[in-house]
Structure formats: C-alpha cells, structure tokens
Design a protein around this motif. Structure first.
Motif, PDB file in Angstrom:
ATOM      1  N   GLY A   1       0.812  -1.222   0.000  1.00 36.83           N
ATOM      2  CA  GLY A   1       0.000   0.000   0.000  1.00 36.83           C
ATOM      3  C   GLY A   1       0.835   1.257   0.000  1.00 36.83           C
ATOM      4  N   PRO A   2       1.555   1.541   1.091  1.00 40.21           N
ATOM      5  CA  PRO A   2       2.383   2.761   1.129  1.00 40.21           C
ATOM      6  C   PRO A   2       3.512   2.703   0.097  1.00 40.21           C
ATOM      7  N   VAL A   3       3.881   3.864  -0.425  1.00 38.41           N
ATOM      8  CA  VAL A   3       4.985   3.942  -1.380  1.00 38.41           C
ATOM      9  C   VAL A   3       6.284   3.568  -0.673  1.00 38.41           C
ATOM     10  N   THR A   4       7.002   2.612  -1.259  1.00 41.36           N
ATOM     11  CA  THR A   4       8.253   2.131  -0.679  1.00 41.36           C
ATOM     12  C   THR A   4       9.296   2.041  -1.784  1.00 41.36           C
ATOM     13  N   ARG A   5      10.451   2.698  -1.565  1.00 43.14           N
ATOM     14  CA  ARG A   5      11.533   2.657  -2.517  1.00 43.14           C
ATOM     15  C   ARG A   5      12.537   1.576  -2.092  1.00 43.14           C
ATOM     16  N   PHE A   6      13.154   0.943  -3.073  1.00 41.83           N
ATOM     17  CA  PHE A   6      14.106  -0.124  -2.765  1.00 41.83           C
ATOM     18  C   PHE A   6      15.192  -0.155  -3.836  1.00 41.83           C
ATOM     19  N   GLU A   7      16.247  -0.879  -3.512  1.00 41.93           N
ATOM     20  CA  GLU A   7      17.257  -1.206  -4.515  1.00 41.93           C
ATOM     21  C   GLU A   7      17.902  -2.525  -4.140  1.00 41.93           C
ATOM     22  N   PHE A   8      18.352  -3.265  -5.159  1.00 43.55           N
ATOM     23  CA  PHE A   8      19.058  -4.521  -4.898  1.00 43.55           C
ATOM     24  C   PHE A   8      20.075  -4.749  -6.002  1.00 43.55           C
ATOM     25  N   ALA A   9      21.069  -5.609  -5.704  1.00 43.79           N
ATOM     26  CA  ALA A   9      22.126  -5.931  -6.653  1.00 43.79           C
ATOM     27  C   ALA A   9      22.352  -7.435  -6.668  1.00 43.79           C
ATOM     28  N   VAL A  10      22.775  -7.959  -7.810  1.00 39.36           N
ATOM     29  CA  VAL A  10      23.047  -9.385  -7.958  1.00 39.36           C
ATOM     30  C   VAL A  10      24.459  -9.556  -8.519  1.00 39.36           C
ATOM     31  N   SER A  11      24.983 -10.788  -8.370  1.00 42.38           N
ATOM     32  CA  SER A  11      26.337 -11.037  -8.860  1.00 42.38           C
ATOM     33  C   SER A  11      26.364 -11.363 -10.346  1.00 42.38           C
ATOM     34  N   GLY A  12      25.194 -11.709 -10.911  1.00 38.95           N
ATOM     35  CA  GLY A  12      25.116 -12.024 -12.330  1.00 38.95           C
ATOM     36  C   GLY A  12      24.442 -10.920 -13.122  1.00 38.95           C
ATOM     37  N   SER A  13      23.478 -11.325 -13.938  1.00 41.03           N
ATOM     38  CA  SER A  13      22.717 -10.357 -14.728  1.00 41.03           C
ATOM     39  C   SER A  13      21.252 -10.451 -14.341  1.00 41.03           C
TER      40      SER A  13
END
Length: 398
Positions: A337-349
C-alpha cells in the motif's frame, strides 16, 4: 530411512539412502515396488496407511493398481477395513524413495502397504507377492512354472549372443525387444539391465541369453573389427556408435553446483563423489578445488550452473572450452500500500519479469525501484548480493 530421498533434485541425505538410490539407478528399472508393513489401516481413522497401494504418476500405474486391488480383494476375500484401497498418487512432492523414483526416473511404480493387523506375517507376504505378480502380469511378464519370467507377448524362445574379444579393449552395448540375462562370466565392466547390456571384452568373451529380437549391437569404444558377435552360432555384423566425447568440469575453488544433459549416454571417467549423481543421460554434480570428468555420446544439450558463479568453473569438451549457462532465479517485491523505494544488486545479470513502471530503473546487475499497491518481479542469475529499502517501511520479498 524412507524420508532421506529428495524427490526432484539434490543428493540423498544419508550414506545408506545414497547406496539404495545408486542401485535403483544402476538397474534402470521398467517398474519399481517398495514393500512396506504399516501398523494400522488406510482411511480407518488411525492415521496409518496399511492395506493400500500408492501408484507413481506414470501412466498406466493407477490403472494397473486399480485392477490389482480389485483382484487382490477377491482372491483373498478381503472386505471391510481389511480390504485394499487405492491410495493417492506419488507425484514427487515428498522425500521418499518412490517419490524420488517418480521425480527422477518417471517409471511405473508402487508403494505397497500391508497392515500388521493381519493374522500372520505369512498373510502379508502373500498379499505383497500377489500385488507384484499381478502388476507384472499386466505389464507383460508373468511367472512361469519354473519360477523364471517370460513375456506374455509370445517372445519366450531364448537365444544366445556371444561376444568374442580378439585382444584390444572394446566397449559395446546392445538392446533386445524382450529380456536379457547373463549366460557367462559377468565382470565388473559389464552391466545388465532388463532389456539392455553395456559391456566390455578384450581377451575374454561375454555371453548373454535373451528373448525377443536383437534390436541393435553397437561398439561404443574401440574398433568394431576387434570383436566377433554371434547369435545362436551365426555371426552378425555390428555398428560403431558415435565416438565418445569427454567433458571436463574444472573447479577453481568456490563450491559450484552444476547440471548437464546429453542426447546419448554417459559414464563417469573421473572420481565420482557423494555430491555427484550420474544418470543415463544427465549429471547433477559439484566441484570446488577438485575436477569432474565424464564421457558421453550424442550431443551436449545444456550445461547449467545451478548454485554458485559460472565464472568459477572451466568446462571443456574434448579440450575445447565451452560457455555455460547460469540458472536464473525469480525475485518478487510485493507492495502493501504505502509507497516504498528499494534497490538490490546481484552477482550475475538480471531482467524485468513483471510490469516495468517509470519509477523502476533496471541496470545490468542492479535495480532501483518502487512499489505501493502494485508488485515488481525480476529474474536474475548469480546470487542476490544485497536488498535495501531506501525509503518507506518494510516490504514483502520472495
């Protein structure tokens, strides 16, 4: 013991379970039976599974089972709680031997349960024997008077195949339309299945008895001119199979799980460890500092790293390095419901696997995004290195 067999992937949990599974794979069965005795009775309310037959998902296991149960009850006059019932289908979703048999081999099979509430152990044995023989009879094999099995299709005349070695080591395989059994001296280099033999001769000879027709005889390693093959004393011509190729999986240190499949057959030519499982045309294995090696015929359909980084293995076929795939994973970010910003990274593609909105930015190995009432989904290779909520409360990540 019967809870140590992962049904679809991975190795068995204990040394004993692995030994049992190795025997199942080595025999390459057309059908399989797992015979048990339970304390109680299926669907009686006591929570047990006795007096029931549980088929694998492979057709026509359930049809054969229903015929067997009906005839078993009639033959032994079983009624009420003691009457046999058909159980649920074994569809490779539990860590049990027959579930693994269904998931890996997809063969006709049954988990057969009697009950200890029977009047005697002999009674339970008779029910088990009747079940096995009745299923086999429907499949096309039934006990003969002398206790050996013969095909109901009329292919009961036995012939002998004689493979004469002339000196050089020569590997061969052949298959028949009926059944085959050893009729000479069986060596460690020979493997006899129900309708197929993989063997080796050099200065010694091999002999086998078979029913039906000889479908093919192929020299898989060596020169076909180095063997003489006779069927009931008449020499026959033989073919040479496609030459074997050698696939070498070199580990560079980190533990890396892999899987590959070929169109032909394969065999281990290195050191097979507990973490490696080789099937007729597929291998699930692991390397770290040690290497694995296999010989195969046909074509390599795929080589996939299932756990770890594909850069941590060096794979060659006949000395030439090949590219490998990396198994992809799905990550779902669910908004509440509420606006939530995120980020993530991976070792591949990675790549988008849902609806990409203007608030989401996808890089080669990183995503900066946002969810509220809508969800995001992405598919990636390698490992998830970090996931961070940059603005808002916690969100659901799967």
């Amino acid at each position: 013991m019967n809870r140590q067999f992962p049904p679809r992937s991975g190795i068995c949990e204990t040394e004993a379970a692995r030994a049992i599974w190795d025997e199942v794979v080595r025999h390459d069965p057309d059908w399989a039976f797992d015979l048990h005795s339970a304390r109680g009775i299926y669907k009686s309310g006591d929570g047990s599974v006795g007096q029931a037959l549980f088929p694998t998902w492979t057709s026509p296991a359930r049809d054969y089972g229903e015929n067997t149960v009906a005839n078993l009850n009639d033959e032994f006059g079983l009624s009420g709680d003691m009457a046999y019932l058909m159980g649920n289908t074994l569809d490779a979703d539990r860590d049990m031997l027959m579930h693994r048999t269904a998931g890996f081999l997809d063969v006709l099979g049954f988990l057969c349960e009697t009950t200890e509430k029977a009047d005697s152990l002999d009674e339970q044995i008779q029910w088990h024997l009747y079940t096995v023989e009745h299923v086999m009879d429907q499949y096309g094999q039934s006990p003969s008077v002398d206790g050996s099995s013969s095909s109901s299709s009329g292919e009961s005349d036995t012939q002998e195949i004689h493979i004469e070695g002339t000196g050089p080591v020569t590997r061969f395989e052949f298959s028949v339309s009926g059944t085959v059994e050893n009729a000479g001296t069986l060596e460690d280099t020979d493997a006899v299945y129900s309708d197929r033999v993989e063997g080796q001769v050099s200065t010694q000879d091999d002999r086998f008895a078979f029913t039906g027709d000889l479908e093919q005889f192929v020299v898989t390693e060596g020169d076909k001119d180095d063997v003489n093959v006779y069927v009931d004393g008449q020499q026959i011509s033989v073919d040479e199979a496609n030459p074997e190729k050698i696939i070498h999986i070199g580990g560079t240190g980190p533990v890396t799980r892999f899987e590959f499949e070929v169109t032909g057959s394969l065999r281990n030519t290195g050191t097979l460890e507990d973490t490696d499982t080789a099937y007729d045309s597929r291998v699930e294995g692991q390397v770290s500092t040690q290497d694995d090696e296999f010989a195969y015929t046909g074509e390599l359909e795929h080589f996939t790293v299932t756990d770890g980084d594909k850069e941590d293995v060096v794979v060659t076929v006949d000395g030439d390095r090949i590219s490998v795939q990396e198994e992809s994973h799905l990550i779902e970010i669910r908004g509440t419901g509420p606006v939530t910003r995120f980020e993530f990274a991976v070792s591949g593609s990675l790549e988008n696997a849902g609806t990409l909105e203007s608030t989401d930015t996808v890089y080669d190995d990183r995503v900066v995004g946002q969810v509220s009432t809508l969800d995001d989904a992405f598919r990636y290779t390698g490992k998830l290195e970090q996931f961070t909520v940059t603005d808002g409360d916690e969100i659901s990540v799967a």
